[in-house]
Design an enzyme around this catalytic site. Sequence first.
Site, PDB file in Angstrom:
ATOM      1  N   ASP A  91      -4.661   6.491   0.331  1.00  0.00           N
ATOM      2  CA  ASP A  91      -4.766   6.972   1.715  1.00  0.00           C
ATOM      3  C   ASP A  91      -3.557   6.617   2.573  1.00  0.00           C
ATOM      4  O   ASP A  91      -3.680   6.395   3.776  1.00  0.00           O
ATOM      5  CB  ASP A  91      -6.055   6.434   2.385  1.00  0.00           C
ATOM      6  CG  ASP A  91      -7.291   6.836   1.623  1.00  0.00           C
ATOM      7  OD1 ASP A  91      -7.299   7.946   1.066  1.00  0.00           O
ATOM      8  OD2 ASP A  91      -8.251   6.043   1.585  1.00  0.00           O
TER       9      ASP A  91
ATOM     10  N   LYS B  55      -0.196  10.582   1.631  1.00  0.00           N
ATOM     11  CA  LYS B  55       0.548  11.335   0.597  1.00  0.00           C
ATOM     12  C   LYS B  55       0.502  12.844   0.864  1.00  0.00           C
ATOM     13  O   LYS B  55       1.491  13.542   0.673  1.00  0.00           O
ATOM     14  CB  LYS B  55      -0.052  11.047  -0.791  1.00  0.00           C
ATOM     15  CG  LYS B  55       0.043   9.590  -1.201  1.00  0.00           C
ATOM     16  CD  LYS B  55      -0.630   9.325  -2.531  1.00  0.00           C
ATOM     17  CE  LYS B  55      -2.142   9.418  -2.493  1.00  0.00           C
ATOM     18  NZ  LYS B  55      -2.806   8.360  -1.693  1.00  0.00           N
TER      19      LYS B  55
ATOM     20  N   GLY C 119      -8.684  12.218  -1.580  1.00  0.00           N
ATOM     21  CA  GLY C 119      -8.812  13.100  -0.423  1.00  0.00           C
ATOM     22  C   GLY C 119      -7.461  13.124   0.260  1.00  0.00           C
ATOM     23  O   GLY C 119      -7.021  12.108   0.793  1.00  0.00           O
ATOM     24  N   HIS C 120      -6.774  14.241   0.172  1.00  0.00           N
ATOM     25  CA  HIS C 120      -5.423  14.345   0.737  1.00  0.00           C
ATOM     26  C   HIS C 120      -5.462  15.279   1.951  1.00  0.00           C
ATOM     27  O   HIS C 120      -5.929  16.414   1.841  1.00  0.00           O
ATOM     28  CB  HIS C 120      -4.437  14.871  -0.314  1.00  0.00           C
ATOM     29  CG  HIS C 120      -4.284  13.938  -1.473  1.00  0.00           C
ATOM     30  ND1 HIS C 120      -3.482  14.199  -2.542  1.00  0.00           N
ATOM     31  CD2 HIS C 120      -4.831  12.724  -1.714  1.00  0.00           C
ATOM     32  CE1 HIS C 120      -3.539  13.188  -3.393  1.00  0.00           C
ATOM     33  NE2 HIS C 120      -4.370  12.285  -2.918  1.00  0.00           N
TER      34      HIS C 120
ATOM     35  N   GLN D 290      -4.590   8.399  -5.377  1.00  0.00           N
ATOM     36  CA  GLN D 290      -4.866   6.970  -5.247  1.00  0.00           C
ATOM     37  C   GLN D 290      -3.569   6.208  -4.914  1.00  0.00           C
ATOM     38  O   GLN D 290      -2.702   6.776  -4.282  1.00  0.00           O
ATOM     39  CB  GLN D 290      -5.534   6.407  -6.516  1.00  0.00           C
ATOM     40  CG  GLN D 290      -6.970   6.861  -6.702  1.00  0.00           C
ATOM     41  CD  GLN D 290      -7.118   8.231  -7.351  1.00  0.00           C
ATOM     42  OE1 GLN D 290      -6.542   8.485  -8.382  1.00  0.00           O
ATOM     43  NE2 GLN D 290      -7.896   9.094  -6.754  1.00  0.00           N
TER      44      GLN D 290
HETATM   45  P1  GDP Z   1      -3.677  10.493   1.311  1.00  0.00           P
HETATM   46  O1  GDP Z   1      -4.912  10.329   0.486  1.00  0.00           O
HETATM   47  O2  GDP Z   1      -2.611   9.508   0.947  1.00  0.00           O
HETATM   48  O3  GDP Z   1      -3.160  11.907   1.339  1.00  0.00           O
HETATM   49  O4  GDP Z   1      -4.101  10.120   2.799  1.00  0.00           O
HETATM   50  P2  GDP Z   1      -5.443  10.585   3.564  1.00  0.00           P
HETATM   51  O5  GDP Z   1      -5.317  12.011   3.879  1.00  0.00           O
HETATM   52  O6  GDP Z   1      -6.652  10.133   2.847  1.00  0.00           O
HETATM   53  O7  GDP Z   1      -5.349   9.677   4.863  1.00  0.00           O
HETATM   54  C1  GDP Z   1      -4.246   9.718   5.713  1.00  0.00           C
HETATM   55  C2  GDP Z   1      -4.744  10.086   7.120  1.00  0.00           C
HETATM   56  O8  GDP Z   1      -3.724   9.787   8.062  1.00  0.00           O
HETATM   57  C3  GDP Z   1      -5.013  11.571   7.297  1.00  0.00           C
HETATM   58  O9  GDP Z   1      -6.055  11.715   8.218  1.00  0.00           O
HETATM   59  C4  GDP Z   1      -3.705  12.117   7.881  1.00  0.00           C
HETATM   60  O10 GDP Z   1      -3.889  13.300   8.666  1.00  0.00           O
HETATM   61  C5  GDP Z   1      -3.289  10.965   8.749  1.00  0.00           C
HETATM   62  N1  GDP Z   1      -1.849  10.773   8.938  1.00  0.00           N
HETATM   63  C6  GDP Z   1      -0.828  10.988   8.056  1.00  0.00           C
HETATM   64  N2  GDP Z   1       0.343  10.574   8.608  1.00  0.00           N
HETATM   65  C7  GDP Z   1       0.045  10.097   9.844  1.00  0.00           C
HETATM   66  C8  GDP Z   1       0.826   9.497  10.880  1.00  0.00           C
HETATM   67  O11 GDP Z   1       2.024   9.292  10.773  1.00  0.00           O
HETATM   68  N3  GDP Z   1       0.145   9.108  12.015  1.00  0.00           N
HETATM   69  C9  GDP Z   1      -1.192   9.294  12.161  1.00  0.00           C
HETATM   70  N4  GDP Z   1      -1.761   8.888  13.294  1.00  0.00           N
HETATM   71  N5  GDP Z   1      -1.959   9.854  11.203  1.00  0.00           N
HETATM   72  C10 GDP Z   1      -1.334  10.229  10.053  1.00  0.00           C
HETATM   73  P1  IMO Z   2      -6.366   9.114  -2.364  1.00  0.00           P
HETATM   74  O1  IMO Z   2      -5.685   9.978  -3.379  1.00  0.00           O
HETATM   75  C1  IMO Z   2      -8.518   5.422  -1.508  1.00  0.00           C
HETATM   76  C2  IMO Z   2     -11.075   3.825  -4.685  1.00  0.00           C
HETATM   77  C3  IMO Z   2     -12.568   3.806  -4.445  1.00  0.00           C
HETATM   78  C4  IMO Z   2     -12.957   2.568  -5.234  1.00  0.00           C
HETATM   79  C5  IMO Z   2     -12.025   2.630  -6.445  1.00  0.00           C
HETATM   80  C6  IMO Z   2     -12.658   3.234  -7.697  1.00  0.00           C
HETATM   81  O2  IMO Z   2      -7.037   9.853  -1.274  1.00  0.00           O
HETATM   82  O3  IMO Z   2      -5.448   8.040  -1.889  1.00  0.00           O
HETATM   83  P2  IMO Z   2     -13.370   5.720  -8.315  1.00  0.00           P
HETATM   84  O4  IMO Z   2     -14.310   6.670  -7.668  1.00  0.00           O
HETATM   85  O5  IMO Z   2     -11.961   6.214  -8.420  1.00  0.00           O
HETATM   86  O6  IMO Z   2     -13.871   5.225  -9.644  1.00  0.00           O
HETATM   87  O7  IMO Z   2     -13.344   4.426  -7.354  1.00  0.00           O
HETATM   88  O8  IMO Z   2     -10.919   3.424  -6.051  1.00  0.00           O
HETATM   89  N1  IMO Z   2     -10.415   5.140  -4.542  1.00  0.00           N
HETATM   90  C7  IMO Z   2      -9.647   5.465  -3.497  1.00  0.00           C
HETATM   91  N2  IMO Z   2      -9.346   4.799  -2.374  1.00  0.00           N
HETATM   92  N3  IMO Z   2      -7.959   6.626  -1.730  1.00  0.00           N
HETATM   93  C8  IMO Z   2      -8.218   7.296  -2.876  1.00  0.00           C
HETATM   94  O9  IMO Z   2      -7.582   8.443  -3.201  1.00  0.00           O
HETATM   95  C9  IMO Z   2      -9.129   6.740  -3.806  1.00  0.00           C
HETATM   96  N4  IMO Z   2      -9.617   7.152  -4.998  1.00  0.00           N
HETATM   97  C10 IMO Z   2     -10.383   6.147  -5.441  1.00  0.00           C
HETATM   98  O10 IMO Z   2     -12.884   3.681  -3.085  1.00  0.00           O
HETATM   99  O11 IMO Z   2     -12.622   1.408  -4.508  1.00  0.00           O
HETATM  100 MG    MG Z   3      -6.943   9.913   0.748  1.00  0.00          MG
END
Ligand code: GDP
Ligand code: IMO
Ligand code: MG
Length: 431
Positions: free
Chosen positions: A13, A16, A40-41, A223
């Site tokens: 998270d 990415k 979840g991206h 991840q």
């Molecule tokens: P990922 O799994 O690495 O793609 O990240 P996620 O999407 O799960 O979580 C990142 C969250 O931060 C999302 O809600 C993005 O829209 C948000 N985000 C990304 N870059 C920024 C930033 O520079 N500032 C803020 N406030 N939010 C951001």
């Molecule tokens: P992105 O790509 C954050 C965490 C779960 C749990 C552990 C194992 O959005 O960064 P699983 O269901 O994979 O067997 O769970 O890994 N986890 C993540 N945490 N971002 C993710 O993906 C994750 N994918 C798995 O919360 O701790």
């Molecule tokens: Mg994510």
Amino acid sequence: MAGLTIIGAQFGDEGKGKIVDYLASKSDVIVRFNGGNNAGHTVKIGKTTYKQNLLPSGVFQKNKRNLISSGVVINPKVLISEIETLRLLGIAISPKNLGIDLRAHLIMPWHILLEGSENSKKIGTTQRGIGPCYEDKAARTGLRFEDLILEDSLTLKIKNEYERKLRLLQFSSAIIPSEFSFASILSEYLAYSKILKGYATDVSSELHSFQSKKKKILFEGAQGTFLDNNFGTYPFVTSSNCICASAAVSAGVPPSFISSSQGVVKAYTSRVGNGIFPTELHDEIGEKLRTKGAEFGTTTGRARRIGWLDLPMLRSAIKLNGFDGIHITKLDVLAGLSEIKVATHYKIGKKTITEFPAYSQDLKTAVPVYESFKGFEDQDWKKVAKDGKTKKLSALPKNAIDYINFIKRELNVAISSVSVGPERDEIIFLG
Ligand code: GDP
Ligand code: IMO
Ligand code: MG
């Protein structure tokens, strides 16, 4: 050698999705290489926020080839619903812009039931059947994407595996829902097969052919480094390898194919699920960052745990992935704090440790040592990013520049960009 990997440097998270969406605009092919719908991206374009579990984050750029490679585990229902959601939003996904490797494994209904009945609650998994699916892959009993192609063979494989898994479920304490029958699973997967089989491809062969045409290939990790099955905080990790080297294994290209790797680093740290988190904050500052940064899981909605930036973690991530540069995200979320802390090293007894310890016992006793920085005020971040096009880092408030420069010096790595908001134009590119 035109490959670039983008990997999360912390616990996932990191942002990415946003970075891959941008880099996809400069690439020809985007390959998602690990995990499944545990990921979840997020990509925010104008007022619309797209949340992707399986599709590569390159799907928002026109005329790109998006690929899902062999190391990904696919829940067909989730994939179809993601494609349908995008269609309703005006983004067409078809075999022209998406290919799925024949060797990718399928998540089956029994994987989700089996996960509910095992140790996964202790780990705090996403309960999406990811672990049990990778278990079957290693046990050589899994179904693969290629099994969707021939109806007869799909029927036979589901029948054999259903009977085995039913016995296992009956033996365990799992609650077996009434719809868990061979007939209903078969009809469900036959329907998926009709929709999805046209996407089947050999990703490895496509990538070799793209390379010979000098196309630019971007590998998208899911991840993060410390959720990696080998190098993460085992057993509180995911079931796949998340580090850069995994891209080659999953995509079927030699390591030399990938010439560069960049990490995505959140300006602080977050983690969903259980497991060690040395710099975790249990106070109102953590609460403030969680709220301001909207730190709730993209996939499960769970509140993310929050902590300060951890340089020992990042030094290890740089070594494990060979980052040529890092993208620092969510700097704007730190605005408004009077003090910002960074863990520069750990103390284990009298010993000073500058990297993430390999021995889990050491990690348990490691005490982070912090450096303090003065905070900075909230800004009009869109304007800051606009100014950053010409003024670069100096468009940021002075205390934020000090923070970024300190990270750069301590990690001895180039800063590729600084993101100051979720939207596409809220970012400063530094090269
Ligand atoms: P990922 O799994 O690495 O793609 O990240 P996620 O999407 O799960 O979580 C990142 C969250 O931060 C999302 O809600 C993005 O829209 C948000 N985000 C990304 N870059 C920024 C930033 O520079 N500032 C803020 N406030 N939010 C951001
Ligand atoms: P992105 O790509 C954050 C965490 C779960 C749990 C552990 C194992 O959005 O960064 P699983 O269901 O994979 O067997 O769970 O890994 N986890 C993540 N945490 N971002 C993710 O993906 C994750 N994918 C798995 O919360 O701790
Ligand atoms: Mg994510």
